[in-house]
Design a protein around this motif. Sequence first.
Motif, short mmCIF file in Angstrom:
data_model
loop_
_atom_site.label_atom_id
_atom_site.label_comp_id
_atom_site.label_asym_id
_atom_site.label_seq_id
_atom_site.Cartn_x
_atom_site.Cartn_y
_atom_site.Cartn_z
N ASP A 88 -2.96 -6.20 -5.94
CA ASP A 88 -2.90 -5.42 -4.71
C ASP A 88 -4.32 -5.20 -4.18
O ASP A 88 -5.21 -4.85 -4.96
CB ASP A 88 -2.25 -4.06 -4.97
CG ASP A 88 -0.80 -4.18 -5.44
OD1 ASP A 88 -0.21 -5.26 -5.26
OD2 ASP A 88 -0.28 -3.19 -5.98
N ILE A 90 -6.78 -3.52 -0.93
CA ILE A 90 -6.98 -2.70 0.27
C ILE A 90 -8.31 -3.11 0.87
O ILE A 90 -9.33 -3.17 0.18
CB ILE A 90 -6.99 -1.20 -0.07
CG1 ILE A 90 -5.65 -0.78 -0.68
CG2 ILE A 90 -7.31 -0.37 1.17
CD1 ILE A 90 -5.66 0.59 -1.31
N GLU A 113 -3.61 -3.69 3.96
CA GLU A 113 -3.07 -3.57 2.61
C GLU A 113 -2.27 -4.83 2.31
O GLU A 113 -1.36 -5.19 3.05
CB GLU A 113 -2.21 -2.32 2.49
CG GLU A 113 -3.00 -1.04 2.69
CD GLU A 113 -2.15 0.23 2.61
OE1 GLU A 113 -0.99 0.16 2.15
OE2 GLU A 113 -2.65 1.28 3.03
N ASP A 145 -6.17 3.84 0.58
CA ASP A 145 -5.05 3.22 1.27
C ASP A 145 -4.81 3.99 2.57
O ASP A 145 -5.46 5.00 2.85
CB ASP A 145 -3.80 3.14 0.40
CG ASP A 145 -3.25 4.51 0.00
OD1 ASP A 145 -3.68 5.55 0.55
OD2 ASP A 145 -2.37 4.54 -0.89
N TYR A 146 -3.90 3.48 3.38
CA TYR A 146 -3.63 4.09 4.69
C TYR A 146 -3.28 5.57 4.57
O TYR A 146 -3.82 6.40 5.30
CB TYR A 146 -2.51 3.31 5.38
CG TYR A 146 -1.90 4.03 6.54
CD1 TYR A 146 -2.60 4.17 7.73
CD2 TYR A 146 -0.63 4.59 6.45
CE1 TYR A 146 -2.06 4.85 8.80
CE2 TYR A 146 -0.07 5.26 7.52
CZ TYR A 146 -0.79 5.39 8.69
OH TYR A 146 -0.25 6.06 9.75
#
Length: 180
Positions: A88, A90, A113, A145-146
């Motif tokens: 993952d 970002i 992301e 993250d967002y």
Amino acid sequence: MKKLTKIKLVNWHLFSNQTIDIKENALISGENGSGKSTLLDAMQYLLVGGKSGAKFNIAATDDAKRTLEGYVRGRIGAENKENLRPGDVITHVSLEFFDEQSKQFSIIGAALELPENGTLKERLYLIENISIHDDLFLEKKYPRDYKSMKTYLKSLEIDFKPFETQKKYRDALARFFGMD
């Protein structure tokens, strides 16, 4: 007139966390492979309004094969098959501008992301009356993250709403730069 004053790149190709200050005029120079085209592509991506308008690595070659996902993953190697960032990821790409008339800073940017086995989520934004600083993009040295970015901005009493579409972002950019 709005002047570009900073570029912020977090997990953008070879850049893991870089803030570039722009003073007056700027010259981008360096050896082959040092990141000149990568830097220009970050700026192009934000200024043309997202993924659909960008032509990545065109400054280096007409046969450009780089993608937004490749920049996020840090795709390298002769066949672009190795990734600096598996799993993952970002990514933050942002440009800070100073408005000489209002004497205020603003940021245009993207929070990206990319899950290990998922689809890239692209959030383009314009935040007025704020300057680039690390806490906006990082929490304890890790990219926000967002949701974390939104919470942080809310703590500063700044309403953070990314644009729902690239068209809405482009329209906002046109207004921001006075190109209605």
